[in-house]
Write a protein that holds these residues in place. Structure first.
Motif, PDB file in Angstrom:
ATOM      1  N   TYR A  13      42.885  31.784  44.244  1.00  0.00           N
ATOM      2  CA  TYR A  13      42.087  32.147  45.317  1.00  0.00           C
ATOM      3  C   TYR A  13      41.099  31.095  45.767  1.00  0.00           C
ATOM      4  O   TYR A  13      40.336  30.816  44.924  1.00  0.00           O
ATOM      5  N   LEU A  20      31.063  43.121  44.844  1.00  0.00           N
ATOM      6  CA  LEU A  20      32.110  43.492  46.249  1.00  0.00           C
ATOM      7  C   LEU A  20      32.797  42.151  46.226  1.00  0.00           C
ATOM      8  O   LEU A  20      32.633  41.396  46.531  1.00  0.00           O
ATOM      9  N   TRP A  21      34.088  42.525  45.694  1.00  0.00           N
ATOM     10  CA  TRP A  21      34.923  41.471  45.359  1.00  0.00           C
ATOM     11  C   TRP A  21      35.800  41.333  46.893  1.00  0.00           C
ATOM     12  O   TRP A  21      36.065  42.412  47.618  1.00  0.00           O
ATOM     13  N   PRO A  22      36.285  40.164  47.141  1.00  0.00           N
ATOM     14  CA  PRO A  22      37.287  39.879  48.418  1.00  0.00           C
ATOM     15  C   PRO A  22      38.533  40.913  48.450  1.00  0.00           C
ATOM     16  O   PRO A  22      38.905  41.417  47.293  1.00  0.00           O
ATOM     17  N   LYS A  23      38.996  40.964  49.532  1.00  0.00           N
ATOM     18  CA  LYS A  23      40.064  42.144  49.688  1.00  0.00           C
ATOM     19  C   LYS A  23      41.437  41.204  48.965  1.00  0.00           C
ATOM     20  O   LYS A  23      41.644  40.247  48.757  1.00  0.00           O
ATOM     21  N   SER A  24      41.854  42.143  48.172  1.00  0.00           N
ATOM     22  CA  SER A  24      43.342  41.885  47.390  1.00  0.00           C
ATOM     23  C   SER A  24      42.628  41.489  45.845  1.00  0.00           C
ATOM     24  O   SER A  24      43.617  41.446  44.990  1.00  0.00           O
ATOM     25  N   ASN A  68      45.284  42.689  43.010  1.00  0.00           N
ATOM     26  CA  ASN A  68      45.505  44.069  43.094  1.00  0.00           C
ATOM     27  C   ASN A  68      46.892  44.546  43.068  1.00  0.00           C
ATOM     28  O   ASN A  68      47.192  45.516  42.626  1.00  0.00           O
TER      29      ASN A  68
END
Length: 220
Positions: free
Chosen positions: A59, A74-78, A97
């Motif tokens: 990533y 708050l993690w990035p999307k996915s 995920n």
């Protein structure tokens, strides 16, 4: 130590001491600028680990990892991840995920906790069981291990159930020889919607620290 507890599809980065060569996002620095020096050090070194771990899984987007209203990352999307820090140890773990349902990690100093904290965080069954086996665990403090395991389970569950979970709603069953633990959720609102038998709990320790992790793989 946490890295040795994880499967290959979860990346870990850790520091045994703070670094001045921080790899963090400008927005992260700004978000913590009014905190105490100790809090800034903890926050930024843990974020440094998180960004390094993200690179390990491929990533490469320059996304800030800010805090939610309860202090959660708050993690990035996915991305699914977890962060921990204590004196002499900072760590972060991440995965996509598509590989895992959730993960929680925790690191604590290898020292005992107060009787008051034991009574407010452990169930009667845990206190009874842990009293019987504590004399057989000379290399680490058993009550701190249980506390750490509950922290890991909390960090695993909070992004999923989106509510505060009391430690007495979580019961930890330790397997000292295998360095694993299983989880019982005592609140039916959570346990009816979530199969804790699929959660994998592991721990390790050295003279200075106790570390725990709890994760669940996606079922393909």
């Amino acid at each position: 130590m946490i890295n040795s507890l994880l499967p290959n599809n979860i990346a870990c980065e850790f520091l045994n001491e703070s670094t001045s060569n921080l790899f963090v996002h400008e927005a992260e620095v700004k978000s913590i600028q009014h905190a105490s020096k100790k809090r800034v050090t903890e926050f930024l070194n843990a974020r440094h680990c998180a960004h390094k771990a993200l690179i390990k899984i491929g990533y490469t987007q320059n996304a800030a990892i800010l805090q939610g209203t309860k202090g959660e990352p708050l993690w990035p999307k996915s991305i699914i991840g977890s962060i921990t820090h204590c004196k002499g140890y900072y760590a972060a773990v991440v995965s996509f995920n598509k590989f895992i349902v959730g993960i929680g990690i925790d690191a604590e100093l290898n020292m005992d906790i107060s009787q008051k904290l034991i009574l407010t965080t452990q169930t009667e069954n845990e206190i009874f069981t842990n009293t019987k086996i504590s004399n057989k665990s000379p290399n680490f403090f058993l009550n701190k291990l249980v506390f750490s395991a509950k922290e890991s389970v909390f960090k695993f569950l909070f992004p999923i159930v989106k509510r505060y979970i009391k430690f007495k709603e979580i019961e930890i069953n330790l397997n000292i020889n295998k360095k694993t633990f299983s989880v019982i959720l005592l609140n039916s609102d959570i346990s009816n919607d979530f199969d804790v038998t699929l959660m994998i709990g592991k721990f390790d320790y050295d003279d200075n620290h106790i570390v725990t992790c709890c994760y669940q793989q996606q079922i393909n």
